[in-house]
Enzyme design. Structure first.
Site, short mmCIF file in Angstrom:
data_model
loop_
_atom_site.label_atom_id
_atom_site.label_comp_id
_atom_site.label_asym_id
_atom_site.label_seq_id
_atom_site.Cartn_x
_atom_site.Cartn_y
_atom_site.Cartn_z
N LYS A 256 0.82 -1.21 0.00
CA LYS A 256 0.00 0.00 0.00
C LYS A 256 0.86 1.26 0.00
O LYS A 256 0.42 2.31 -0.46
CB LYS A 256 -0.97 -0.02 1.17
C1 LIG Z 1 -4.48 -4.53 1.00
C2 LIG Z 1 -3.71 -5.80 0.91
C3 LIG Z 1 -4.06 -6.83 0.00
C4 LIG Z 1 -5.28 -6.75 -0.89
O1 LIG Z 1 -5.14 -5.79 -1.90
P1 LIG Z 1 -6.45 -5.27 -2.71
O2 LIG Z 1 -5.95 -4.13 -3.50
O3 LIG Z 1 -7.43 -4.85 -1.64
O4 LIG Z 1 -6.94 -6.39 -3.52
C5 LIG Z 1 -3.26 -7.95 -0.07
N1 LIG Z 1 -2.19 -8.10 0.73
C6 LIG Z 1 -1.81 -7.13 1.62
C7 LIG Z 1 -0.64 -7.38 2.49
C8 LIG Z 1 -2.55 -5.95 1.74
O5 LIG Z 1 -2.18 -5.02 2.63
#
Ligand SMILES: *Cc1c(COP(=O)(O)O)cnc(C)c1O
Length: 469
Positions: free
Chosen positions: A113
């Site tokens: 993120k």
């Molecule tokens: C947010 C997240 C996901 C999922 O990603 P999306 O964009 O919501 O599909 C997967 N793995 C981790 C570690 C995350 O923080």
């Protein structure tokens, strides 16, 4: 470039108009009016660019209301070795023949993120200064999103963050990451309740329109188009590292929850990046796997949403999924609205017609699911046989990736977090502590800055009022 809503509102809006917004006024999600096509000559030219320069090229196809020099400076300040650990920013490593891992989790909070949120922090600061406005970001988190938002917004002018988290329910590491921030514009509110209480408070505050306007309340959730756009870049960067010429194609396996990450892969593919398959990997919360296998999208209730060892994928509905369905349906806003507004409210889901569902394959999507036992086995195998330690979410991706290999097509698994964030499951799988990046060794012992509040909307509103001046 102008933006429209997936539910039919065609009012043309610029990038800067939608940057600070959530949903479109008709309840849909914003998408560009079209996906710019990247031709062979452009792709060849981009191959040798640095990550920041590549990001600038891609972003400038979608952003025409920020002066070029300013956009370049924002991108260059974001994607640095200092923030992401390497010059490559998203380096690939080999797992075994035909399978690579793309490291997206070397930013400040050790999850992918950061790739988008770090840019969002700089874009928000820039746009708010340009308008002479302020923004108070309110959110609820059980881990990754909240910390990524705080590390992106810390010290930024014009922005405050009020982040609610359930008291005593985050891992010691995640809590230390968030609560050790000493920046005056970051407010950690530790709520005496569970995650749903935190989310209910955020919803209650956000639906009080007077309060929202008066205190300039906003969010940074995963439906934000700028976040999705920033993620498109690492699909190109991964492709260039895994191939020698643009005649080759690759597949990507993506640990998925809200469909934000893999939706960026869809956008990259629509732009003409040679992506063979987009492999959607879910955990036990398999809303998306069910859809890609059957054409039925069924939102789950709280009781049906499992708490798993890949918690950032524990979702009951996939909030970015509507973007893909809009494209799948030939950008028919009325049909998209009938499915996402009407059918979901009435029936809790929908089933595509056979004709609609048959089009999915043409978009490259396939899927699979992974369980706790699969995660343990995959983490163990990656460590013992392949010599690489992976986190629980990436393990879901690797497990499902192996079910969709095609000879001669490299499979790139996106690493969405580092194992240090999920020590408990690493101990269960490997009987040892996860590796921890340098500089984070003593993080649990740092002084913490947070305020405990009861699960009470009025108390949270009072806190916000008394800390906005
Ligand atoms: C947010 C997240 C996901 C999922 O990603 P999306 O964009 O919501 O599909 C997967 N793995 C981790 C570690 C995350 O923080």
């Amino acid at each position: 470039m102008k933006y429209l809503s997936t539910r039919g509102d065609q009012t043309p809006r610029g990038f800067s108009d939608i940057l600070l917004e959530g949903l479109a006024p008709d309840g849909g999600l914003y998408l560009p009016t079209h996906y710019p096509k990247v031709d062979a000559a452009t792709l060849a030219r981009w191959r040798s660019l640095s990550y920041a320069d590549l990001a600038f090229e891609i972003l400038s196809l979608y952003i025409d209301d920020i002066p070029t020099a300013d956009l370049r400076a924002l991108v260059q300040k974001t994607y640095t070795r200092e923030v992401f650990g390497t010059d490559a920013v998203v380096p690939l490593r080999r797992v075994e023949d035909g399978i690579l891992i793309e490291a997206l989790s070397n930013g400040p909070t050790l999850a992918f993120k950061d790739m988008a949120m770090q840019l969002l922090g700089n874009l928000f600061e820039y746009e708010l200064a340009r308008r002479g406005e302020e923004l108070n970001i309110l959110g609820a988190t059980s881990g990754d999103t909240g910390s990524a938002a705080e590390y992106a917004m810390r010290g930024k002018r014009g922005v405050r963050v009020f982040m609610l988290s359930p008291k005593g329910r985050m891992s010691a590491f995640q809590q230390a990451q968030m609560f050790s921030l000493q920046d005056a514009n970051i407010h950690n509110l530790s709520i005496e309740g569970v995650f749903d209480d935190c989310q209910d408070i955020v919803k209650a505050v956000s639906s009080d329109l007077d309060f929202k306007r008066r205190w300039k309340i906003g969010t940074v959730n995963s439906i934000n188009w700028a976040r999705l756009l920033a993620q498109v870049v690492y699909y190109f960067a991964g492709y260039f590292q895994a191939t020698k010429t643009n005649a080759e194609s690759v597949s990507f396996a993506v640990p998925s929850g809200n469909f934000g990450n893999v939706c960026a892969g869809h956008v990259a593919r629509m732009m003409g990046l040679p992506i063979h398959r987009l492999v959607v990997a879910t955990n036990e919360n398999d809303v998306l796997d069910e859809f890609f296998r059957t054409g039925t999208y069924r939102v789950r209730g709280t009781a049906e949403t499992h708490e798993t060892s890949s918690p950032s994928m524990d979702i009951s509905k996939a909030s970015n999924f509507e973007r893909f369905v809009f494209d799948l349906l030939g950008r028919d806003g009325a049909r998209t609205k009938a499915l996402f507004a009407d059918a979901i409210a009435r029936d809790g889901g929908f089933t595509l017609t056979a004709d609609e569902f048959n089009r999915v394959a043409g978009f490259g999507f396939v899927s699979g699911r992974s369980t706790h036992a699969d995660r343990l086995a995959t983490i163990r195998d990656a460590w013992q046989r392949c010599g690489t330690m992976i986190d629980t979410h990436t393990a879901d991706g690797l497990k499902v990736a192996r079910e969709h290999l095609d000879a001669g097509v490299p499979m790139i698994v996106l690493e969405t977090a580092l194992p240090a964030k999920f020590a408990e499951t690493i101990r269960e799988a490997l009987g040892r502590e996860p590796e921890r990046p340098a500089g984070l060794e003593g993080i649990e012992a740092l002084p913490k800055r947070f305020t405990v509040l009861p699960a009470d909307t009025d108390r949270v509103m009072a806190y916000i009022e008394s800390h906005c001046d």
